[in-house]
Scaffold this motif. Sequence first.
Motif, PDB file in Angstrom:
ATOM      1  N   ALA A   1       0.829  -1.208   0.000  1.00 45.99           N
ATOM      2  CA  ALA A   1       0.000   0.000   0.000  1.00 45.99           C
ATOM      3  C   ALA A   1       0.864   1.260   0.000  1.00 45.99           C
ATOM      4  O   ALA A   1       0.654   2.168  -0.816  1.00 45.99           O
ATOM      5  CB  ALA A   1      -0.946  -0.007   1.197  1.00 45.99           C
ATOM      6  N   ILE A   2       1.836   1.317   0.890  1.00 50.84           N
ATOM      7  CA  ILE A   2       2.691   2.510   0.992  1.00 50.84           C
ATOM      8  C   ILE A   2       3.483   2.712  -0.304  1.00 50.84           C
ATOM      9  O   ILE A   2       3.600   3.830  -0.812  1.00 50.84           O
ATOM     10  CB  ILE A   2       3.616   2.403   2.215  1.00 50.84           C
ATOM     11  CG1 ILE A   2       2.775   2.542   3.496  1.00 50.84           C
ATOM     12  CG2 ILE A   2       4.724   3.450   2.180  1.00 50.84           C
ATOM     13  CD1 ILE A   2       3.486   2.156   4.767  1.00 50.84           C
ATOM     14  N   THR A   3       3.995   1.618  -0.868  1.00 49.45           N
ATOM     15  CA  THR A   3       4.728   1.716  -2.131  1.00 49.45           C
ATOM     16  C   THR A   3       3.817   2.191  -3.255  1.00 49.45           C
ATOM     17  O   THR A   3       4.217   3.014  -4.086  1.00 49.45           O
ATOM     18  CB  THR A   3       5.376   0.360  -2.481  1.00 49.45           C
ATOM     19  OG1 THR A   3       6.248  -0.015  -1.404  1.00 49.45           O
ATOM     20  CG2 THR A   3       6.168   0.442  -3.773  1.00 49.45           C
ATOM     21  N   SER A   4       2.572   1.698  -3.277  1.00 44.45           N
ATOM     22  CA  SER A   4       1.611   2.128  -4.301  1.00 44.45           C
ATOM     23  C   SER A   4       1.287   3.607  -4.165  1.00 44.45           C
ATOM     24  O   SER A   4       1.180   4.314  -5.171  1.00 44.45           O
ATOM     25  CB  SER A   4       0.329   1.299  -4.208  1.00 44.45           C
ATOM     26  OG  SER A   4       0.591  -0.042  -4.525  1.00 44.45           O
ATOM     27  N   PHE A   5       1.113   4.082  -2.936  1.00 47.40           N
ATOM     28  CA  PHE A   5       0.829   5.502  -2.721  1.00 47.40           C
ATOM     29  C   PHE A   5       2.003   6.352  -3.212  1.00 47.40           C
ATOM     30  O   PHE A   5       1.809   7.365  -3.888  1.00 47.40           O
ATOM     31  CB  PHE A   5       0.572   5.803  -1.244  1.00 47.40           C
ATOM     32  CG  PHE A   5      -0.637   5.115  -0.671  1.00 47.40           C
ATOM     33  CD1 PHE A   5      -1.742   4.789  -1.449  1.00 47.40           C
ATOM     34  CD2 PHE A   5      -0.672   4.783   0.674  1.00 47.40           C
ATOM     35  CE1 PHE A   5      -2.854   4.155  -0.915  1.00 47.40           C
ATOM     36  CE2 PHE A   5      -1.783   4.152   1.225  1.00 47.40           C
ATOM     37  CZ  PHE A   5      -2.865   3.839   0.428  1.00 47.40           C
ATOM     38  N   ARG A   6       3.209   5.924  -2.870  1.00 50.44           N
ATOM     39  CA  ARG A   6       4.395   6.660  -3.307  1.00 50.44           C
ATOM     40  C   ARG A   6       4.523   6.630  -4.825  1.00 50.44           C
ATOM     41  O   ARG A   6       4.796   7.646  -5.465  1.00 50.44           O
ATOM     42  CB  ARG A   6       5.638   6.073  -2.651  1.00 50.44           C
ATOM     43  CG  ARG A   6       6.888   6.826  -3.029  1.00 50.44           C
ATOM     44  CD  ARG A   6       8.080   6.372  -2.241  1.00 50.44           C
ATOM     45  NE  ARG A   6       9.220   7.194  -2.595  1.00 50.44           N
ATOM     46  CZ  ARG A   6      10.452   6.841  -2.438  1.00 50.44           C
ATOM     47  NH1 ARG A   6      10.745   5.688  -1.887  1.00 50.44           N
ATOM     48  NH2 ARG A   6      11.421   7.641  -2.792  1.00 50.44           N
ATOM     49  N   LEU A   7       4.326   5.450  -5.418  1.00 48.47           N
ATOM     50  CA  LEU A   7       4.407   5.305  -6.867  1.00 48.47           C
ATOM     51  C   LEU A   7       3.363   6.177  -7.569  1.00 48.47           C
ATOM     52  O   LEU A   7       3.663   6.823  -8.583  1.00 48.47           O
ATOM     53  CB  LEU A   7       4.230   3.839  -7.252  1.00 48.47           C
ATOM     54  CG  LEU A   7       4.428   3.453  -8.705  1.00 48.47           C
ATOM     55  CD1 LEU A   7       5.833   3.802  -9.188  1.00 48.47           C
ATOM     56  CD2 LEU A   7       4.156   1.968  -8.893  1.00 48.47           C
ATOM     57  N   ASN A   8       2.152   6.224  -7.027  1.00 48.90           N
ATOM     58  CA  ASN A   8       1.110   7.085  -7.582  1.00 48.90           C
ATOM     59  C   ASN A   8       1.572   8.540  -7.597  1.00 48.90           C
ATOM     60  O   ASN A   8       1.426   9.239  -8.606  1.00 48.90           O
ATOM     61  CB  ASN A   8      -0.187   6.926  -6.800  1.00 48.90           C
ATOM     62  CG  ASN A   8      -1.303   7.762  -7.372  1.00 48.90           C
ATOM     63  OD1 ASN A   8      -1.667   7.621  -8.528  1.00 48.90           O
ATOM     64  ND2 ASN A   8      -1.847   8.653  -6.560  1.00 48.90           N
ATOM     65  N   GLY A   9       2.127   8.997  -6.495  1.00 51.73           N
ATOM     66  CA  GLY A   9       2.636  10.365  -6.426  1.00 51.73           C
ATOM     67  C   GLY A   9       3.747  10.616  -7.433  1.00 51.73           C
ATOM     68  O   GLY A   9       3.802  11.670  -8.074  1.00 51.73           O
ATOM     69  N   GLN A  10       4.629   9.626  -7.589  1.00 51.69           N
ATOM     70  CA  GLN A  10       5.727   9.766  -8.544  1.00 51.69           C
ATOM     71  C   GLN A  10       5.202   9.808  -9.985  1.00 51.69           C
ATOM     72  O   GLN A  10       5.653  10.629 -10.783  1.00 51.69           O
ATOM     73  CB  GLN A  10       6.717   8.612  -8.360  1.00 51.69           C
ATOM     74  CG  GLN A  10       7.482   8.697  -7.051  1.00 51.69           C
ATOM     75  CD  GLN A  10       8.222   7.414  -6.716  1.00 51.69           C
ATOM     76  OE1 GLN A  10       7.726   6.311  -6.955  1.00 51.69           O
ATOM     77  NE2 GLN A  10       9.414   7.558  -6.156  1.00 51.69           N
ATOM     78  N   PHE A  11       4.262   8.935 -10.295  1.00 52.47           N
ATOM     79  CA  PHE A  11       3.677   8.950 -11.639  1.00 52.47           C
ATOM     80  C   PHE A  11       2.962  10.271 -11.906  1.00 52.47           C
ATOM     81  O   PHE A  11       3.062  10.827 -13.006  1.00 52.47           O
ATOM     82  CB  PHE A  11       2.705   7.784 -11.839  1.00 52.47           C
ATOM     83  CG  PHE A  11       3.340   6.526 -12.338  1.00 52.47           C
ATOM     84  CD1 PHE A  11       4.046   6.499 -13.529  1.00 52.47           C
ATOM     85  CD2 PHE A  11       3.213   5.341 -11.639  1.00 52.47           C
ATOM     86  CE1 PHE A  11       4.630   5.330 -14.008  1.00 52.47           C
ATOM     87  CE2 PHE A  11       3.792   4.165 -12.095  1.00 52.47           C
ATOM     88  CZ  PHE A  11       4.506   4.160 -13.279  1.00 52.47           C
ATOM     89  N   LEU A  12       2.232  10.772 -10.916  1.00 50.06           N
ATOM     90  CA  LEU A  12       1.537  12.050 -11.101  1.00 50.06           C
ATOM     91  C   LEU A  12       2.521  13.193 -11.330  1.00 50.06           C
ATOM     92  O   LEU A  12       2.286  14.062 -12.168  1.00 50.06           O
ATOM     93  CB  LEU A  12       0.622  12.346  -9.914  1.00 50.06           C
ATOM     94  CG  LEU A  12      -0.638  11.491  -9.839  1.00 50.06           C
ATOM     95  CD1 LEU A  12      -1.388  11.752  -8.536  1.00 50.06           C
ATOM     96  CD2 LEU A  12      -1.535  11.737 -11.039  1.00 50.06           C
ATOM     97  N   ALA A  13       3.635  13.193 -10.598  1.00 53.22           N
ATOM     98  CA  ALA A  13       4.646  14.237 -10.779  1.00 53.22           C
ATOM     99  C   ALA A  13       5.258  14.164 -12.181  1.00 53.22           C
ATOM    100  O   ALA A  13       5.426  15.185 -12.847  1.00 53.22           O
ATOM    101  CB  ALA A  13       5.740  14.113  -9.712  1.00 53.22           C
ATOM    102  N   VAL A  14       5.569  12.954 -12.646  1.00 53.33           N
ATOM    103  CA  VAL A  14       6.114  12.773 -14.000  1.00 53.33           C
ATOM    104  C   VAL A  14       5.078  13.216 -15.033  1.00 53.33           C
ATOM    105  O   VAL A  14       5.402  13.919 -15.998  1.00 53.33           O
ATOM    106  CB  VAL A  14       6.553  11.306 -14.225  1.00 53.33           C
ATOM    107  CG1 VAL A  14       6.839  11.033 -15.693  1.00 53.33           C
ATOM    108  CG2 VAL A  14       7.767  10.987 -13.374  1.00 53.33           C
TER     109      VAL A  14
END
Length: 145
Positions: free
Chosen positions: A11-24
């Motif tokens: 879950a935490i990795t998915s939340f972080r990945l979501n934020g990273q994808f949104l920033a990109v």
Amino acid sequence: MTEGELFSAAAITSFRLNGQFLAVAEGMAKPVGLTASWWQVLGAVLHEPLPVSGIAREMGITRQSVQRIADLLVDKGLAEYRDNPAHRRAKLVAVTAEGLAAVRRISPQHAVLAKQLADKLGIDELQHAVEALQALSAVLEGWPS
């Protein structure tokens, strides 16, 4: 790791990945006059018009958020509402020529970043990551909230 720790880490990795994808995505969309959210909604209707509720389901976001974005896209001429033969009140959201052109202006940068990611991770590892994410999403689909 225990099952609980693995679930939390996923879950935490998915939340972080979501934020990273949104920033990109913001970085790619901004130069062509879009936001990541606008690009997301336009991307959902590139191949066929969908009702707001269908876009929300496809993207995993709320219907209200999609409605707000769709209204903005229509106001800016990047999308349009069309009659829905399946439902009189639920209009279909369709991309306009201007919206399609904006999304296409992102494609070169998207291709560069995709290549860099594949080069860094390796195509097999990237494929494995995508399959694992899809499997996790499929299991969570329809999970009681």
